[in-house]
Design a protein around this motif. Structure first.
Motif, PDB file in Angstrom:
ATOM      1  N   LEU A 143      34.202  26.865  46.878  1.00  0.00           N
ATOM      2  CA  LEU A 143      33.824  28.277  46.837  1.00  0.00           C
ATOM      3  C   LEU A 143      35.073  29.146  46.705  1.00  0.00           C
ATOM      4  O   LEU A 143      35.095  30.112  45.941  1.00  0.00           O
ATOM      5  N   LEU A 144      36.126  28.770  47.451  1.00  0.00           N
ATOM      6  CA  LEU A 144      37.392  29.499  47.359  1.00  0.00           C
ATOM      7  C   LEU A 144      38.075  29.255  46.018  1.00  0.00           C
ATOM      8  O   LEU A 144      38.625  30.172  45.412  1.00  0.00           O
ATOM      9  N   THR A 145      38.031  28.013  45.558  1.00  0.00           N
ATOM     10  CA  THR A 145      38.700  27.650  44.308  1.00  0.00           C
ATOM     11  C   THR A 145      38.069  28.335  43.105  1.00  0.00           C
ATOM     12  O   THR A 145      38.775  28.882  42.237  1.00  0.00           O
ATOM     13  N   GLU A 146      36.740  28.333  43.061  1.00  0.00           N
ATOM     14  CA  GLU A 146      36.030  28.895  41.911  1.00  0.00           C
ATOM     15  C   GLU A 146      36.025  30.426  41.908  1.00  0.00           C
ATOM     16  O   GLU A 146      35.805  31.043  40.866  1.00  0.00           O
ATOM     17  N   ASN A 147      36.246  31.027  43.082  1.00  0.00           N
ATOM     18  CA  ASN A 147      36.155  32.493  43.181  1.00  0.00           C
ATOM     19  C   ASN A 147      37.400  33.077  43.844  1.00  0.00           C
ATOM     20  O   ASN A 147      37.314  34.011  44.640  1.00  0.00           O
ATOM     21  N   PHE A 148      38.560  32.521  43.496  1.00  0.00           N
ATOM     22  CA  PHE A 148      39.807  32.903  44.158  1.00  0.00           C
ATOM     23  C   PHE A 148      40.108  34.395  44.008  1.00  0.00           C
ATOM     24  O   PHE A 148      40.444  35.075  44.978  1.00  0.00           O
ATOM     25  N   LYS A 149      39.970  34.917  42.800  1.00  0.00           N
ATOM     26  CA  LYS A 149      40.311  36.325  42.552  1.00  0.00           C
ATOM     27  C   LYS A 149      39.409  37.272  43.341  1.00  0.00           C
ATOM     28  O   LYS A 149      39.856  38.297  43.861  1.00  0.00           O
ATOM     29  N   LYS A 150      38.124  36.931  43.423  1.00  0.00           N
ATOM     30  CA  LYS A 150      37.183  37.790  44.135  1.00  0.00           C
ATOM     31  C   LYS A 150      37.424  37.768  45.636  1.00  0.00           C
ATOM     32  O   LYS A 150      37.304  38.795  46.317  1.00  0.00           O
ATOM     33  N   LEU A 151      37.753  36.579  46.166  1.00  0.00           N
ATOM     34  CA  LEU A 151      37.861  36.419  47.615  1.00  0.00           C
ATOM     35  C   LEU A 151      39.256  36.715  48.149  1.00  0.00           C
ATOM     36  O   LEU A 151      39.406  36.981  49.343  1.00  0.00           O
ATOM     37  N   ASN A 152      40.261  36.673  47.291  1.00  0.00           N
ATOM     38  CA  ASN A 152      41.629  36.860  47.761  1.00  0.00           C
ATOM     39  C   ASN A 152      41.815  38.218  48.423  1.00  0.00           C
ATOM     40  O   ASN A 152      42.495  38.344  49.452  1.00  0.00           O
ATOM     41  N   PHE A 153      41.207  39.264  47.850  1.00  0.00           N
ATOM     42  CA  PHE A 153      41.331  40.618  48.409  1.00  0.00           C
ATOM     43  C   PHE A 153      40.729  40.680  49.815  1.00  0.00           C
ATOM     44  O   PHE A 153      41.300  41.296  50.718  1.00  0.00           O
ATOM     45  N   ILE A 154      39.570  40.039  49.992  1.00  0.00           N
ATOM     46  CA  ILE A 154      38.908  40.049  51.304  1.00  0.00           C
ATOM     47  C   ILE A 154      39.786  39.383  52.349  1.00  0.00           C
ATOM     48  O   ILE A 154      39.964  39.899  53.459  1.00  0.00           O
TER      49      ILE A 154
END
Length: 298
Positions: A143-154
């Motif tokens: 989940l982190l790998t596939e959505n790194f850009k979206k989750l990095n800010f959070i």
């Protein structure tokens, strides 16, 4: 029975076709053709206005403009079809109905594209490593790998290094011992099932049509032991070796000067260990006085 089969879900088509070259390169090709269109258009306009080109040359550039324009439209249609149709297939049932009888429905049907992609990556990883059970930590990693850009800010807002978390998770995955059996079994662990059910409950509370990344993260914070430890560190007095006093100092350091000057001087701005209030223009007292005066006039 845990009814969860991603391959039989409509959303799987989006996961499968996204990797196809026809869709995979649609966005960069669209940008490329747009640049070429603009370039040819400028040359065409300059040559036409300055009368530098022959009629044959102008016709050639006009033909290129039409070709590039058509190619842009084709790529745009492919991107639109992928995003609006494949990634968002119509659902016949609402999540609230699924929760009343989850065994009756394929739960994978109700995953968002991003979550379905993470689940598919988890399945492929478990197959390649001969891992008998797919647990929630494997899902968390992908989940982190596939959505790194979206989750990095959070995670940055929580003063968490997402790269560090990914590395810890990766080390955990590498330590999982493969189990070679005569028959390959694809079993979802109890904590994986608990995360999915909890995510469905969260999606229902948030009135979502599908289970998205946020629902899964909330569920992981409740059911996944690794994520629980992270949340405990966030809520504890220390994290990354730094005390709560340090974060208090850091917050005050970046706080606007006028808020610091107003702090605890009145009811407008309150900064204590128990209360944080930043209404630099608190008009409640004015409203209260106006209300009192109106009551007295009555």
């Amino acid at each position: 029975m845990f009814n969860f089969n991603l391959k039989k879900a409509a959303i799987y088509q989006a996961v499968k076709w996204e990797k196809h070259p026809a869709f995979r390169f649609a966005q960069p090709l669209k940008k490329l053709f747009l640049v070429l269109f603009i370039f040819c258009f400028l040359i065409f306009i300059y040559g036409f206005l300055a009368d530098l080109f022959t009629f044959k040359t102008q016709k050639f550039f006009l033909g290129l403009l039409i070709i590039f324009f058509v190619l842009i439209i084709v790529q745009w249609l492919k991107i639109t079809f992928l995003n609006s149709k494949l990634k968002k297939p119509k659902l016949k049932t609402e999540i609230v109905q699924v929760l009343t009888n989850p065994d009756k429905y394929n739960l994978a049907e109700f995953l968002s594209f991003e979550v379905a992609k993470a689940v598919w990556s988890s399945l492929k990883f478990s197959i390649s490593r001969n891992i008998p059970e797919i647990n929630s930590t494997i899902l968390f990693y992908f989940l982190l790998t596939e959505n790194f850009k979206k989750l990095n800010f959070i995670f940055l807002r929580l003063i968490l290094d997402l790269n560090e978390i990914k590395q810890i998770l990766k080390n955990y995955l590498l330590e999982i011992k493969p189990q070679i059996t005569a028959e390959r079994r694809k079993i979802f662990s109890q904590d994986f099932q608990a995360v999915i059910f909890e995510a469905f409950k969260t999606a229902q509370q948030r009135r979502k049509e599908r289970v998205d990344i946020g629902d899964i993260l909330i569920a992981l914070s409740k059911e996944n032991q690794f994520f629980k430890k992270i949340c405990e560190k966030i809520h504890s007095h220390t994290f990354n070796g730094l005390s709560e006093k340090f974060y208090r100092w850091l917050q005050l350091k970046i706080m606007p000067k006028h808020l610091k000057e107003l702090a605890n001087q009145s009811t407008s701005v309150i900064i204590t260990d128990q209360i944080l209030k930043f209404h630099d223009k608190d008009k409640r007292e004015d409203y209260r006085e106006k209300f009192k005066s109106k009551i007295e006039k009555l």
